[in-house]
Design an enzyme around this catalytic site. Structure first.
Site, PDB file in Angstrom:
ATOM      1  CG  ASP A  70      -1.741  -1.269   1.345  1.00  0.00           C
ATOM      2  OD1 ASP A  70      -2.233  -1.759   0.317  1.00  0.00           O
ATOM      3  OD2 ASP A  70      -1.851  -1.786   2.472  1.00  0.00           O
ATOM      4  CD  GLU A 242      -9.115  -2.410  -1.390  1.00  0.00           C
ATOM      5  OE1 GLU A 242      -9.635  -2.521  -0.267  1.00  0.00           O
ATOM      6  OE2 GLU A 242      -8.460  -3.314  -1.920  1.00  0.00           O
TER       7      GLU A 242
END
Length: 578
Positions: A70, A242
């Site tokens: 991420d 997301e």
């Protein structure tokens, strides 16, 4: 939130790179067993390192090997900053600096002291998920989600090295992956993944929302507004939109987000609007990054690409950091989700990271940017790193499980000394463990240890761990008869005992305080374990152990494997409940 006291503040940071205060005693019991480690050496080299050697004008992917998932990137002037997820490891949310987007120096950890968050007894793939970075008026922001431990929060710092503030909780931001977007007019929005409007129509049905933010009061404004329901093609029932970001370019607002979950169906998509609050129209040729649909038998595959962040350079070029994985088998990888870098090409007003059907390159031309100084430790390609424990602090990249509440370690006379405690590596607690990421498919780690197990069950040595239920322990212990042994223990699921199952052992008779050398070698899905009682005289305790138990596919979750050192104190009464 109540700020931690000075005592609580110094418990952890005095022994990491943020040391500021005298240490409290490492143990409430001075007679507890101690394990001393003289050094720790890690080395790794992958098939891709030999097959794709970058020239001086190129860089190698991934730019951050090992589990750095991420990755969020941001530019402030000539400087770039990056942060990544750490889940329930501590210190958490590493912060990196670069000037060339390729070489990164870790300058801090945003979650670096007890009292900031409480990881409780959470699984290692819970706690702090994907961080995002923002900057305005000299203040740096990280927004993050502490899953099962408080929800969404923001922390701030005047210097990205830290210290970062205590969390400011955002109760109106209900979901994950919050990002703070500052508009040209001074307005601000927090965008995030949340529940869909109404009842979810299928598993993975989520939505992206935005809510106003007031930087002066550090509070949200108004009610959330829906930006995207389901995904860019609702008829296809897309899952998990997301990691949303908004960027502004040439009068357009671009909503960039991941879709498809974080496994092999992962992708990146983009929409745009003339208003920050939409309506947003999707790009006709989405996704702008994915590796799904490519032949599974392709050589040296890179898969599961997505969760990208776009950043511009001072000369007007654009680049993207994103996560992807390098499996050694059928979706088997122990190195976790790693950080990759690719340029962004703008076509007809849309950003493209990689056209659909193209494979992610292992080498690419470098950005035309000044070199990062000082030169960082290696994080790409083949390399060896040796930690001598002769500094004032452990490396910023070393982590432990969950958040310690007392100092059970110290750096002393060029050694890392661990106090053995009853907390065990498999007990969903906070054991005496420090480690570093496994960054290569083929890797080895070794150490020199001095340890005298005083009673049955005392043990210390090395660990290869993915989570509490999946790990290997190699080290010195003493059995019920008093015999000292080198043992290999394995836990391959929650059905195994908390301490694991002993799969190999060898009786030894080291003198008290004599060194023992230990080594763990990873060969894709196979792990070898060796020891020595004299320099260089290695004995293989067990070769070819099933290391796929450390893979995400088998162990689950979102983290990769750690290699490190560990000490455990056996109970005086073997019948006592742990």
């Amino acid at each position: 939130m109540i700020r931690p006291s000075l005592i609580a503040l110094c418990l952890l940071v005095a022994g990491t790179a943020q040391a500021r205060a005298p240490l409290r005693p490492a143990s409430d019991r001075p007679d507890a067993p101690k394990a001393a480690f003289d050094w720790f050496e890690y080395t790794g080299a992958d098939p891709s390192d030999a097959a794709f050697k970058p020239t001086s004008a190129q860089y190698a992917n991934p730019i951050l090997k090992g589990t750095y998932p991420d990755p969020a990137v941001m530019r402030v002037g000539q400087d770039f900053y990056l942060a990544s997820s750490t889940f329930a490891w501590f210190p958490g949310l590493p912060v990196f600096h670069s000037t060339d987007l390729v070489h990164w120096n870790q300058i801090g950890n945003a979650i670096d002291r007890p009292g900031m968050l409480d990881f409780k007894r959470l699984g290692l793939s819970r706690a702090v998920f994907a961080p995002t970075l923002s900057h305005r008026d000299g203040l740096f922001y990280i927004l993050n989600t502490c899953v099962d431990c408080g929800g969404n929060f923001l922390i701030t710092a005047k210097d990205p090295k830290g210290p970062w503030s205590d969390p400011v909780w955002l109760p109106a931001v209900a979901g994950i992956d919050p990002y703070l977007f500052f508009d040209d007019d001074g307005g601000a929005l927090i965008v995030f993944n949340g529940e869909p409007p109404g009842k979810p129509e299928y598993s993975g049905h989520r939505a992206i929302w935005a809510i106003g933010y007031d930087a002066r009061t550090q509070k949200t404004i108004g009610e959330p507004k829906l930006l995207l329901d389901k995904g860019v093609n609702p008829a296809a029932k897309p899952i998990w939109p997301e990691g949303p970001h908004i960027l502004k370019k040439d009068g357009w607002y671009y909503l960039v987000a991941a879709e498809g979950g974080t496994a092999e169906g992962h992708s990146q998509v983009v929409l745009r609007s003339k208003s920050a609050l939409g309506p947003y129209a999707p790009y006709t040729h989405n996704p702008i990054l994915t590796q799904r649909g490519l032949p599974k038998n392709r050589p040296l595959p890179i898969t599961s690409a997505g969760h990208a962040t776009l950043v511009d350079t001072p000369d007007g070029k654009w680049w993207a950091t994103f996560l992807a994985v390098r499996p050694y088998g059928d979706d088997l990888y122990n190195t976790g989700r790693e950080t990759f870098l690719l340029p962004v090409e703008w076509k007809d007003g849309w950003p493209i990271i990689l056209e659909d059907g193209r494979t992610i390159p292992y080498v690419h031309a470098k950005p035309d940017l000044p070199a990062t100084a000082p030169a960082p430790p290696p994080t790409a390609g083949a390399f060896t790193v040796r930690e001598e424990f002769d500094g004032q602090a452990l490396p910023l990249s070393w982590v432990t499980l969950r958040i310690p509440q007392q100092r059970w370690w110290r750096l002393e006379s060029g050694k890392l000394v661990l106090t053995a405690r009853p907390e065990t590596i498999g007990g969903m607690t906070q054991p005496s463990f420090w480690g570093r990421r496994q960054q290569h498919i083929n890797a080895s780690a070794s150490t020199l240890m001095r340890f005298d197990p005083a009673k049955a069950g005392d043990k210390a040595g090395m660990v290869a761990v993915q989570n509490d239920d999946h790990f290997f322990f190699l080290g010195l212990t003493r059995d019920a008869s008093g015999q000292a042994k080198i043992v290999l223990e394995r836990r391959a699921g929650s059905g195994d005992p908390v301490d694991g199952v002993q799969v190999a052992s060898a009786p030894v008779a080291p003198k008290a305080g004599a060194p023992v050398w230990l080594k763990i070698t990873a060969r894709g899905g196979l792990y070898d374990f060796a020891y020595a009682l004299a320099p260089g005289r290695w004995t293989t305790l067990k070769a070819g152990e099933d290391g796929t138990i450390l893979s995400t596919k088998k162990a689950g979750g979102f983290v990769g494997a750690l290699l490190g050192v560990y000490a455990h104190e056996g109970l005086a009464d073997p019948g006592q409940d742990r």
